[in-house]
Every structure is written in C-alpha cells, then in structure tokens.
Write a protein that holds these residues in place. Structure first.
Motif, PDB file in Angstrom:
ATOM      1  N   ALA A 172     -21.395 -32.184 -76.222  1.00 55.98           N
ATOM      2  CA  ALA A 172     -21.964 -32.645 -75.112  1.00 55.98           C
ATOM      3  C   ALA A 172     -20.903 -32.460 -73.661  1.00 55.98           C
ATOM      4  N   ASP A 212     -21.990 -28.533 -73.121  1.00 54.23           N
ATOM      5  CA  ASP A 212     -23.137 -29.282 -72.735  1.00 54.23           C
ATOM      6  C   ASP A 212     -24.383 -29.383 -73.276  1.00 54.23           C
ATOM      7  N   ALA A 214     -25.883 -31.899 -75.732  1.00 55.06           N
ATOM      8  CA  ALA A 214     -25.793 -33.280 -76.484  1.00 55.06           C
ATOM      9  C   ALA A 214     -26.945 -33.497 -77.311  1.00 55.06           C
ATOM     10  N   ARG A 216     -30.005 -34.693 -79.454  1.00 55.33           N
ATOM     11  CA  ARG A 216     -31.204 -35.014 -79.066  1.00 55.33           C
ATOM     12  C   ARG A 216     -31.773 -34.609 -77.687  1.00 55.33           C
ATOM     13  N   ARG A 217     -30.629 -34.702 -76.701  1.00 61.84           N
ATOM     14  CA  ARG A 217     -30.863 -34.354 -75.187  1.00 61.84           C
ATOM     15  C   ARG A 217     -31.159 -32.942 -75.219  1.00 61.84           C
ATOM     16  N   ASP A 218     -30.507 -32.101 -75.866  1.00 62.97           N
ATOM     17  CA  ASP A 218     -30.555 -30.676 -75.707  1.00 62.97           C
ATOM     18  C   ASP A 218     -30.958 -29.680 -77.094  1.00 62.97           C
ATOM     19  N   THR A 220     -32.063 -30.982 -81.462  1.00 64.09           N
ATOM     20  CA  THR A 220     -32.331 -32.235 -82.143  1.00 64.09           C
ATOM     21  C   THR A 220     -31.677 -31.949 -83.758  1.00 64.09           C
ATOM     22  N   PRO A 383     -29.128 -40.946 -81.153  1.00 65.65           N
ATOM     23  CA  PRO A 383     -29.738 -39.389 -81.501  1.00 65.65           C
ATOM     24  C   PRO A 383     -30.028 -39.052 -82.781  1.00 65.65           C
TER      25      PRO A 383
END
Length: 451
Positions: A172, A212, A214, A216-218, A220, A383
């Motif tokens: 991340a 960069d 993360a 769940r954000r970027d 899964t 996440p």
C-alpha cells in the motif's frame, strides 16, 4: 503535519546539531574490534543464544568465521537464516534475546556483543555491492502473491524466489520496507539502510513489487487467489489505539505518523516539535518518539506510563537510552484529559497512583504543547471481508503460518501471537515460504495450491 500551537516549531537547533543527533546510535565495529569481541565467544554446544534467536541463526558458527577472517562466510551463515540480518542487528532487542541468553552474560554480566558482530559481518558483505550469496533454484512456473512489503512479506518473497517461484508483492505504501522504512527511529537505521537492504533482497531476482496497491481498495483477496497459486498476507498493523473520550486538540497526535514524518523528511530540521512534549505509552515506539523529540530540540520530554518500569515493553536498554537522552519517565500515571488555553494545548492531565497508595490517586498535570500517543497499534481486518478465522482481532494461523483458508498463509504482526519484532516477522515469512513451497510441490500441476 500542521499544528495550531505556537510552541510547536521546526529548526529549533543549530543546523550542525541535526546531523550529530541523528547519526548512528551505535558506531560499527572496526575489523580489530570485531575480532576482539568474537574471541570472547565460548562457541557453546547447543548454544542458548541460538535458542533465543527467533530465526535460529547459528551464532557460534558465524562468530567463529569472523575470528578466522571469513566475514563473508559469517554473513552468509546469518543471512541464510535471516535475510534481514543487517536490519535486525540494528533494531533487535538483543539484550532480551540472544545476548541475554549468552553464557558470558550469566557468568560476568557482560555478554558477547552478538548484535554488533552480526552487523559487522552483514555490512561487510553488503558494502562490496556484489549482490547476495544466494541463487535461485530452477523455475517452478508457480506464482505467489505477497501482500505487504514489510519484514514478513520480504522474507517470504525472498525464500520463495530462492526456491524457484515467481513472486509479486502488493504494497500500500510508495516505498517498500514496512516498519523498517517508516516506523523505526532514524538514528537506528542511518544512510537509507532500509532501502539498501530491500535492494539487496530483491537482487536475487524473481520478485516484482507493485506499490500503492492496498488490499480491497486496489486489489481483492479473491482476485489474488484466482491469479496466483498461493497468497501470503503480511499486512502488519495499520490502525492505532486512540485516546478516546478526551477533548480534541490538534497538538495531540499519534506517535507513529510523527516517527514516519521524521524518517521520510529529507531535512530533519524541518520537522516541527514542541518545547514541552509528553509521550503516552511504554513500548519501543514511545521511546523512539520521545528520544527523537529531544533530538529535534524539545526542551522537556516526558514519557508517561500507566504501570511500573518492569512492565514496560521497551527494554531496560531502551529505557536507559531515553533517560540518558534527557527524557523523563513518569510511572503509574493514567491519562484523564488535556488542558487548553485559548484553544491551544497547555498540559496533559493524569492520575498518579503508585503501589502503596491504598487505592487512592493524586491528580497530576504535566505542562505540554505537544502530546504523542504510543499506546499500541491495531489490526485492520476489514480488507479480509470475513474470509478467514480471526483470534484476538488478528489472523489465526497454525505452526506453518497457514490460515483457515486453503492456499492462504499469513505472518508478522497481523497474526494472533505476533510479537511486534522485525526478527519474529522475518521468521514467520521464512516458515510460511517453506510451507508454501511444500504445498505447491505436492499439488498436481493443474491444481491450485492447497494445504
């Protein structure tokens, strides 16, 4: 990091003082000093220092190699067990691990300086800039995803690469290293050592880092499982325990971002600090924050801890370091709030209740224009979307670092029983990699990695 208080400012000291204050905490051994220190080792059979090391480095062997002038061989012995042996030599609480177990310590109160000898050997090898002494086994064609480029993730990735697997690390942060890069006192890892060690680890080949990214954000967990033969989670602790229920002040913040800002600042003088700083907590983070606040030019720095010195997670060495750096440690004090004037912080309030007061407590006010909370970090399990079993708010794993989900391993601070030590995270990553390798080799070529 902006502050409302006029008492918080940068450039408090003469420019030359910053370079001195943030220089190496412990100067490295010269070759002569290393040989003299190594000669004190008894080379014990079934050595207690080895048993005390979470990564089980063959300490008598590498020290003997130093005595014979074979520093490169000593480094290989160290790094084969602990690929982050250079960092661990700098940040491990050796006074609670290998050196505490040393026979010399028990006989004379003066252990063999194992940590310094470990640093001597690993630094000597890395200074040659010839890469690492390990090569890759024949390619297996298997792909493994590692989430987190901290000590556990990097250790796992390196061992998997050695074993011939292709590894992609998803991290991340914009830079790899985890807490080694973002969360350790600057004076412990000077000259950008954390990144130089990462480069050394990656030089084995077969490892790609995607920054960069993360969970769940970027990307899964389901995507990682679908695209890879195995997944290792080295998520660390992303959350902070907060001082809840108190009036908010901009001058009250967490110690970890303070340490991170200082670690990443190209000019240490530009990092703002208060004149009177109070650090709440009793662990290594509290000491790192307090000592560095003093080195930035704070006039008064106080560590406030709710119990006695014997209960502090910071080692006796770290506590002594704080005191010799000019930090005051107050024990048996519990925070009750903060005092302000015209919207600005002026003091932190506590109750002081040392043993022997028969349950009564006295109010205590400590002047402060800056408060740093170092009361622990927490695991963010969101996440994971409930995909696996947790215990105590962290991921439950078995002895091989397998989670409750087939094909999924985890290690480091994010797992139940994590020790908040770089060396323990490195061991988790290594053991997980060995388990993943066994699982992948036992599986049919067309099948997904399983337990």
């Amino acid at each position: 990091m902006g502050y409302a208080s006029a008492g918080i400012a940068s450039h408090r000291l003469p420019a030359d003082d910053y370079a001195k204050n943030f220089s190496d905490l412990t100067p490295p051994f010269t070759p002569h000093e290393a040989v003299v220190a190594a000669d004190r080792c008894y080379f014990c059979f079934d050595a207690p220092c080895v048993q005390a090391c979470p990564t089980h480095i063959d300490i008598p062997l590498f020290i003997r190699q130093i005595t014979t002038g074979n520093a490169d061989g000593a480094a290989e012995t160290i790094l084969d067990a602990n690929i982050m042996g250079g960092m661990c030599a700098r940040v491990c609480p050796v006074e609670q691990l290998c050196e505490e177990a040393c026979v010399r310590e028990h006989a004379e109160g003066k252990p063999v300086r194992i940590g310094s000898l470990q640093r001597y050997a690993t630094d000597a090898l890395m200074a040659k800039d010839q890469g690492q002494p390990f090569g890759r086994q024949p390619a297996t064609g298997r792909r493994v995803a590692v989430v987190g480029a901290g000590p556990a993730g990097l250790s796992c990735a390196h061992r998997l690469a050695m074993l011939g697997h292709d590894v992609t690390i998803f991290d991340a942060k914009p830079k790899p290293g985890g807490l080694n890069e973002y969360g350790i006192a600057t004076y412990k890892t000077t000259n950008d050592f954390a990144q130089r060690e990462v480069d050394f680890i990656l030089s084995i080949g077969g490892i790609t880092i995607r920054h960069d990214m993360a969970l769940r954000r970027d990307v899964t967990l389901a995507q990682l499982q679908a695209d890879h033969d195995a997944v290792f989670l080295g998520l660390g602790l992303a959350g902070f325990n907060s001082l809840s229920g108190f009036p908010p002040f901009a001058e009250v913040t967490d110690a970890v971002p303070f340490i991170e800002a200082l670690r990443q600042a190209p000019d240490k003088a530009a990092v703002p600090v208060g004149r009177k700083v109070v650090v709440i907590g009793g662990g290594m983070t509290a000491v790192d924050a307090a000592v560095q606040a003093k080195k930035l030019g704070a006039e008064e720095v106080t560590i406030a801890y709710r119990r006695g010195p014997e209960h502090m997670k910071a080692s006796a060495f770290e506590q002594d370091l704080a005191k010799t750096s000019g930090v005051t440690i107050r024990h048996w004090v519990t925070p009750t709030g903060f005092e302000g004037r015209e919207g600005r912080l002026v003091a932190a309030s506590f109750t002081h209740a040392p043993p022997g007061l028969n349950g009564s407590a006295e109010p205590l006010s400590i002047p402060a224009d800056m408060v740093l909370a170092a009361i622990g970090q927490t695991f963010d399990g969101d996440p994971l979307d409930g995909a696996m079993t947790l215990s105590g708010g962290r991921i439950l794993v078995d002895a091989e670092r397998r989670t409750s989900v087939p094909g999924l391993w985890a290690g480091g601070d994010c797992v139940f029983g994590g020790q908040d030590l770089t060396v323990a995270a490195v061991e988790d990553g290594k053991q997980a990699a060995l388990s993943i390798d066994r699982a992948l080799r036992d599986a049919q070529p067309s099948s997904q990695a399983a337990e």
